[in-house]
Design an enzyme around this catalytic site. Sequence first.
Site, PDB file in Angstrom:
ATOM      1  N   ASP A 208      -6.944   5.242 -13.494  1.00 17.27           N
ATOM      2  CA  ASP A 208      -5.950   5.176 -12.367  1.00 17.27           C
ATOM      3  C   ASP A 208      -6.706   5.728 -11.301  1.00 17.27           C
ATOM      4  OD1 ASP A 208      -4.314   5.601 -10.194  1.00 17.27           O
ATOM      5  OD2 ASP A 208      -2.855   6.840 -11.232  1.00 17.27           O
ATOM      6  N   ALA A 210      -6.722   6.457  -7.406  1.00 17.61           N
ATOM      7  CA  ALA A 210      -5.927   6.183  -6.170  1.00 17.61           C
ATOM      8  C   ALA A 210      -6.527   6.840  -5.154  1.00 17.61           C
ATOM      9  CB  ALA A 210      -4.443   6.879  -6.520  1.00 17.61           C
ATOM     10  N   LYS A 243      -4.329   5.750   0.268  1.00 19.66           N
ATOM     11  CA  LYS A 243      -5.050   6.739   0.781  1.00 19.66           C
ATOM     12  C   LYS A 243      -6.183   6.500   1.419  1.00 19.66           C
ATOM     13  CE  LYS A 243      -2.106   8.191  -2.368  1.00 19.66           C
ATOM     14  NZ  LYS A 243      -1.058   9.133  -2.697  1.00 19.66           N
TER      15      LYS A 243
END
Length: 394
Positions: A208, A210, A243
Site C-alpha cells: 500500500d 499512499a 496526497k
Amino acid sequence: MLNSLTAQPKDKILMLMQMFRDDPREDKIDLGVGVYRNADGVTPIMQAVKTAEQQLWQSETSKSYTGLAGDPDFHDVMIRLALGDSAQRGRLAAAATPGGTGAIRQALELVRMASPDATVWVSSPTWPNHLSILRYLGLNHTEYRYFDDAARAVDFDAMTRDLSQAKAGDIVLLHGCCHNPTGANLNISQWQEIARILQKTGAIPFVDIAYQGFGDGLEQDALGLRHLAAQLPQMLIAASCSKNFGIYRERAGILIALADTPANAALAQESLAFLNRQNYSFPPDHGARLVTMILQDPALRASWQSELEAMRTGMLSLREQLASQLQSLSGSDRFAFLASHRGMFSRLGASPEQVEALRRDRGIYLVGDSRMNIAGLNARTVPILTRAIIDCGI
Ligand code: LMR
C-alpha cells in the site's frame, strides 16, 4: 428492513475529524486526519493541478465512459511512477480505482476471489481501515509485529520472525513508505531481507503506497516496492494520488497486479475490470486524467515535483523543529525519533489519557493511539504543542 440495521463500528480518524469541526475553540490544532496543510493551515490545490484542470476544461470534448479499468494512459504513468522499470510491462495488470482505499478494497476482493482461504498479514499497528475492510470482507487476517513502542522504531527482528511463519499463498500487506500510523520505515537492506523471506515462504506482497514523495523523495520512497517487484513472481500494489497530487476528493488511485507470466497478467486484467464492474462500473476519471496530464507533460511534471518536494522538505523541517524544541524543553533525547521518522505521521507515545488531556485542555487533536499529523503543524504551533506535551507529562 432498515430498522433491522445495527450501529456500525466508528472509524476513529473520521470521528476525530467531526469532533474537531464541532469544537468552537479558535486556537484548536488539528493533528488528526492525514491531510497535508501548508503554513496557513490550508490544503492547497497544487499549481500543476490547477493548470491541468484549465487545459482539460478547454480540450475535453466528451465525458463519455472510459475503459472499465480506467484509461490505459493512467495505468502507464502510474506504473512508471511506482515501479520505474523494475517489472516487465507484460506481466502487469492495472485498474483505476476511487482513491487508494478503492485500490485496497479491490485488491482484497481479488484475493478473496482467487484464494479465499489465504491469510492476510498486516503490521501491528496498521491503518485502521485495513483491518476494517478485512473484517468486512471476512478474510482471514493476522498481525505481524512491526513497531517497538519503547524504541519508537521498527522491531525488525520481531517482524522477520513473524513473517517467516507465513504460508505459501498468504498475503503480506506492507506500507511502501511513510508507515501509517508510526512513521517508522524499513531501510533498503530490510526490504531486501523481506524479499528473501517472501521468496522462501511463497507468501505474496501487497504494498500500500499512499504517500510516495512525502518521505525521502519520489524515487527513494519506491525503492522497497521496486526491489520486491524485481525479485518476486507475484505482487499487488495499491497506490493513491490523494496526497502526493493533493486531489483527495477527486478519488484517484490505482491497483496494480504483477503476475508470474503475461498470460496470468491478462487473466488478472480481466478480473480487475470485472471487479470494477461489480462494484461501481467505471472508475472516476477526472483526477486520474489530471495525474496523467501532469506526468506526461514535462513542464507540468517539473512544477508538480518541485511543489511536492517543498511539501516534503517542509514536513521534515517541522519534524526537526519539534524534536529540537522538545529536546530543549524536556532536557532529554526521548523525542529525537520525531526527526528520523518520515511522512506525515508519528506516534508520540502518549497514553490515551494524555491524548484526551491534550484535546480537552489544549484543543490539540491527535488520534487516540497518539498518532499525529506533522503537516497539521506550523512554525507558530510547534512551540504550543511542545509546551503542551511537556505540561501533560508525556
Ligand atoms: C489517515 O490515515 O488519516 C488518512 O489516510 C485519511 C483516512 O482516510 O483515514
